[in-house]
Design a protein around this motif. Structure first.
Motif, PDB file in Angstrom:
ATOM      1  N   GLY A 204       0.822  -1.194   0.000  1.00  0.00           N
ATOM      2  CA  GLY A 204       0.000   0.000   0.000  1.00  0.00           C
ATOM      3  C   GLY A 204       0.861   1.251   0.000  1.00  0.00           C
ATOM      4  O   GLY A 204       2.102   1.192   0.011  1.00  0.00           O
ATOM      5  N   GLU A 205       0.213   2.408   0.030  1.00  0.00           N
ATOM      6  CA  GLU A 205       0.943   3.677  -0.019  1.00  0.00           C
ATOM      7  C   GLU A 205       1.830   3.874   1.206  1.00  0.00           C
ATOM      8  O   GLU A 205       2.821   4.597   1.157  1.00  0.00           O
ATOM      9  CB  GLU A 205      -0.044   4.837  -0.139  1.00  0.00           C
ATOM     10  CG  GLU A 205      -0.750   4.877  -1.486  1.00  0.00           C
ATOM     11  CD  GLU A 205      -1.629   6.102  -1.643  1.00  0.00           C
ATOM     12  OE1 GLU A 205      -1.597   6.966  -0.751  1.00  0.00           O
ATOM     13  OE2 GLU A 205      -2.328   6.197  -2.667  1.00  0.00           O
ATOM     14  N   ASP A 206       1.486   3.187   2.300  1.00  0.00           N
ATOM     15  CA  ASP A 206       2.297   3.304   3.514  1.00  0.00           C
ATOM     16  C   ASP A 206       3.441   2.292   3.560  1.00  0.00           C
ATOM     17  O   ASP A 206       4.184   2.224   4.539  1.00  0.00           O
ATOM     18  CB  ASP A 206       1.415   3.134   4.756  1.00  0.00           C
ATOM     19  CG  ASP A 206       0.685   1.787   4.768  1.00  0.00           C
ATOM     20  OD1 ASP A 206       0.892   0.977   3.831  1.00  0.00           O
ATOM     21  OD2 ASP A 206      -0.101   1.556   5.709  1.00  0.00           O
ATOM     22  N   GLY A 207       3.583   1.497   2.463  1.00  0.00           N
ATOM     23  CA  GLY A 207       4.651   0.515   2.398  1.00  0.00           C
ATOM     24  C   GLY A 207       4.328  -0.796   3.079  1.00  0.00           C
ATOM     25  O   GLY A 207       5.154  -1.712   3.079  1.00  0.00           O
ATOM     26  N   GLU A 208       3.122  -0.921   3.631  1.00  0.00           N
ATOM     27  CA  GLU A 208       2.721  -2.161   4.290  1.00  0.00           C
ATOM     28  C   GLU A 208       2.148  -3.137   3.271  1.00  0.00           C
ATOM     29  O   GLU A 208       1.474  -2.729   2.321  1.00  0.00           O
ATOM     30  CB  GLU A 208       1.677  -1.873   5.374  1.00  0.00           C
ATOM     31  CG  GLU A 208       2.213  -1.077   6.552  1.00  0.00           C
ATOM     32  CD  GLU A 208       3.318  -1.814   7.291  1.00  0.00           C
ATOM     33  OE1 GLU A 208       3.130  -3.006   7.599  1.00  0.00           O
ATOM     34  OE2 GLU A 208       4.382  -1.205   7.537  1.00  0.00           O
ATOM     35  N   GLU A 209       2.404  -4.436   3.499  1.00  0.00           N
ATOM     36  CA  GLU A 209       1.911  -5.456   2.575  1.00  0.00           C
ATOM     37  C   GLU A 209       0.390  -5.576   2.703  1.00  0.00           C
ATOM     38  O   GLU A 209      -0.164  -5.576   3.808  1.00  0.00           O
ATOM     39  CB  GLU A 209       2.571  -6.799   2.860  1.00  0.00           C
ATOM     40  CG  GLU A 209       2.269  -7.852   1.811  1.00  0.00           C
ATOM     41  CD  GLU A 209       3.195  -9.059   1.899  1.00  0.00           C
ATOM     42  OE1 GLU A 209       3.002  -9.998   1.118  1.00  0.00           O
ATOM     43  OE2 GLU A 209       4.110  -9.051   2.749  1.00  0.00           O
ATOM     44  N   LEU A 210      -0.282  -5.675   1.546  1.00  0.00           N
ATOM     45  CA  LEU A 210      -1.738  -5.721   1.521  1.00  0.00           C
ATOM     46  C   LEU A 210      -2.237  -7.166   1.429  1.00  0.00           C
ATOM     47  O   LEU A 210      -1.572  -8.033   0.842  1.00  0.00           O
ATOM     48  CB  LEU A 210      -2.265  -4.923   0.324  1.00  0.00           C
ATOM     49  CG  LEU A 210      -1.970  -3.419   0.347  1.00  0.00           C
ATOM     50  CD1 LEU A 210      -2.403  -2.764  -0.949  1.00  0.00           C
ATOM     51  CD2 LEU A 210      -2.665  -2.758   1.532  1.00  0.00           C
ATOM     52  N   PRO A 211      -3.415  -7.441   1.948  1.00  0.00           N
ATOM     53  CA  PRO A 211      -3.981  -8.790   1.878  1.00  0.00           C
ATOM     54  C   PRO A 211      -4.531  -9.081   0.481  1.00  0.00           C
ATOM     55  O   PRO A 211      -4.683  -8.167  -0.333  1.00  0.00           O
ATOM     56  CB  PRO A 211      -5.108  -8.743   2.912  1.00  0.00           C
ATOM     57  CG  PRO A 211      -5.519  -7.309   2.953  1.00  0.00           C
ATOM     58  CD  PRO A 211      -4.265  -6.522   2.719  1.00  0.00           C
ATOM     59  N   PRO A 212      -4.846 -10.360   0.188  1.00  0.00           N
ATOM     60  CA  PRO A 212      -5.439 -10.717  -1.108  1.00  0.00           C
ATOM     61  C   PRO A 212      -6.673  -9.873  -1.413  1.00  0.00           C
ATOM     62  O   PRO A 212      -7.457  -9.549  -0.514  1.00  0.00           O
ATOM     63  CB  PRO A 212      -5.807 -12.190  -0.933  1.00  0.00           C
ATOM     64  CG  PRO A 212      -4.846 -12.695   0.087  1.00  0.00           C
ATOM     65  CD  PRO A 212      -4.634 -11.554   1.035  1.00  0.00           C
ATOM     66  N   GLY A 213      -6.794  -9.488  -2.693  1.00  0.00           N
ATOM     67  CA  GLY A 213      -7.965  -8.741  -3.133  1.00  0.00           C
ATOM     68  C   GLY A 213      -7.831  -7.241  -3.076  1.00  0.00           C
ATOM     69  O   GLY A 213      -8.641  -6.527  -3.662  1.00  0.00           O
TER      70      GLY A 213
END
Length: 496
Positions: free
Chosen positions: A327-336
């Motif tokens: 995401g924009e904050d550099g955190e990994e996003l979940p599926p979907g």
């Protein structure tokens, strides 16, 4: 014919000199033995001009035997080979030649540059046809501009081993990704070889012992005719080509036998689901897709039956690759959840030649982003949304131009389309569609109404174009890539 014990072009050519290697744009046939002789002569010619491991050779060459010879000669001398787009201006070509420090430049007769040598004959003249001493693998260095700025060379470390030592690894990779194997196959070159995918597929067709049929340019009916004439088994294409072939009259399409095709690999741009489905209905389940970039190479891939089970996916990470969505904050996003795609591979990294800052800016540790937005499903299959730079934000909502273009391309009156975001005081951006009508179709208010009605069941109303304008032609590269940034700039400058 079993080539497992003779890996790669050079060994196959030595062992099977009478095997047909290349059918050139004018129909001229060259055997593996004759091609190897010319490759060796040019290799000696390059050495005679003082080139050594790590030096750079450039080619401003049309599709044809000279382009193949330069690719395979530099590939056994530890040289970097830079194929240059012959459509560039003189100043643009000169910039690349300066930036890459090319010591030798080989050109076609229609694409001469100051100091360049026309064709490979001069390099080969008077040189022996046997293999040069101290053979070591070279590498192709493609120049890519990305989204902004001057183009930069994508440079990888040289392997430091003979070609025969590294071919098995890449042969295995191609086999895993697109089911290509050594043997009696026919590969059709449909795109300019100064682009990475057509160039790589040409090179590996020869490493597999295939016969390479080269076209000077893409023509939809001619491609079908060549497939039938030479019983082509594999080819590399781009989605725009599929769209243009589907626009051929039904009686023209039915004239040609394409049943020999087993692998048609496509890449370079997102393929609308409807277009890909129609090609598979016509040709059978032969479309293999991969997604990546000049920098990341083949990062994701999907075979026909996996795509049919999940229409729209570009596949799961290719062998040796890992992927994540941030995401924009550099955190990994979940599926979907859509975010910026990052990949890394154990097959080696790259750097932008002479630009460590650009290299660093594209990386997050070991992870590289091609700059595209997408999401992974629960099974790890990637679905693309669009390029981050092409994203339209209207009323605070993210809108992906590729989705709208895919919907419009399903309409038979649309030959091509570009969707862009245009600044708007109230909404932030408005969606504008620039449509190239199909031949014989009259542009105007009636067609606009028909297209908007067509969008109704396909995409949400907030994604519908606020403005539809018509163009005689849209700017696409010979491999089918659309420059939305160029279209947007021309639109905003009032070039309508």
């Amino acid at each position: 014919m079993d080539f497992d014990k003779t890996p790669g072009f050079y060994a196959i050519a030595a062992a099977h000199p009478d095997r047909l290697a290349v059918i050139d744009t004018d129909g001229t046939r060259t055997t593996y033995g004759d091609l190897l002789t010319r490759v060796n002569q040019v290799s000696h010619g390059l050495r005679a001009r003082g080139l050594g491991v790590g030096d750079v050779v450039a080619g401003v060459l049309p599709n044809g035997i000279d382009a193949v010879v330069m690719l395979m000669a530099t590939g056994q001398l530890g040289l970097y080979y830079v194929p240059i787009n012959w459509h560039l201006t003189e100043a643009e070509v000169a910039y690349i030649l300066r930036d890459c420090d090319a010591k030798v430049v080989v050109t076609g007769p229609d694409h001469q540059v100051p100091g360049g040598e026309v064709g490979t004959a001069g390099l080969a003249e008077g040189q022996p046809g046997d293999a040069p001493a101290d053979r070591t693998s070279g590498a192709v260095m493609w120049y890519t501009s990305g989204t902004t700025g001057f183009p930069k060379g994508v440079q990888r470390s040289l392997p430091g081993a003979e070609p025969e030592a590294i071919v098995p690894l890449y042969a295995w990779f191609f086999g895993e990704v697109v089911d290509l194997k050594p043997g009696d196959e026919i590969h059709l070159v449909t795109s300019p070889m100064y682009h990475s995918a057509p160039c790589a597929h040409t090179q590996f067709a020869l490493h597999f012992g295939h016969t390479v049929v080269i076209t000077p340019r893409f023509d939809p009916e001619n491609i079908l005719e060549l497939v039938e004439r030479y019983r082509v088994t594999n080819a590399m294409m781009v989605p725009t080509m599929f769209h243009r072939m589907l626009q051929l009259p039904e009686d023209v399409r039915a004239k040609y036998d394409v049943s020999s095709l087993r692998q048609v690999i496509h890449t370079a741009a997102a393929c609308p689901v409807a277009v890909k489905q129609q090609i598979m209905d016509w040709w059978g389940p032969v479309l293999y897709e991969y997604y990546g970039s000049t920098e990341s190479t083949i990062a994701f891939s999907v075979k026909p039956h996996d795509w049919l089970a999940r229409p729209g996916t570009v596949g799961r990470p290719a062998p040796t690759f890992e992927a994540k969505i941030l995401g924009e904050d550099g955190e990994e996003l979940p599926p979907g959840e859509p975010g910026l795609i990052y990949v890394k591979s154990s097959m080696g990294s790259f750097e932008y030649r002479k630009d460590p800052a650009k290299t660093a800016a594209s990386m997050r540790g070991e992870w590289y982003t091609p700059g595209d937005i997408g999401y992974l499903d629960d099974d790890g299959f990637l679905f693309l949304c669009d390029r981050r730079t092409d994203l339209i934000v209207s009323g605070g909502v993210n809108i992906y131009p590729a989705e709208i273009e895919a919907a419009l391309l399903e309409h038979p009156a649309v030959a091509d389309v570009a969707v862009i975001g245009v600044p708007d005081e109230e909404w932030g951006h408005n969606v504008v569609a620039l449509v190239q009508p199909a031949e014989g179709v009259e542009a105007g208010p009636d067609l606009t109404a028909e297209l908007l009605e067509h969008c109704g069941p396909r995409i949400a109303r907030f994604k519908h174009p606020k403005v539809v304008e018509y163009r005689e032609q849209l700017p696409r590269t010979p491999t089918g890539k659309l420059s939305r940034s160029k279209v947007r700039a021309e639109y905003l400058d009032g070039d309508s």
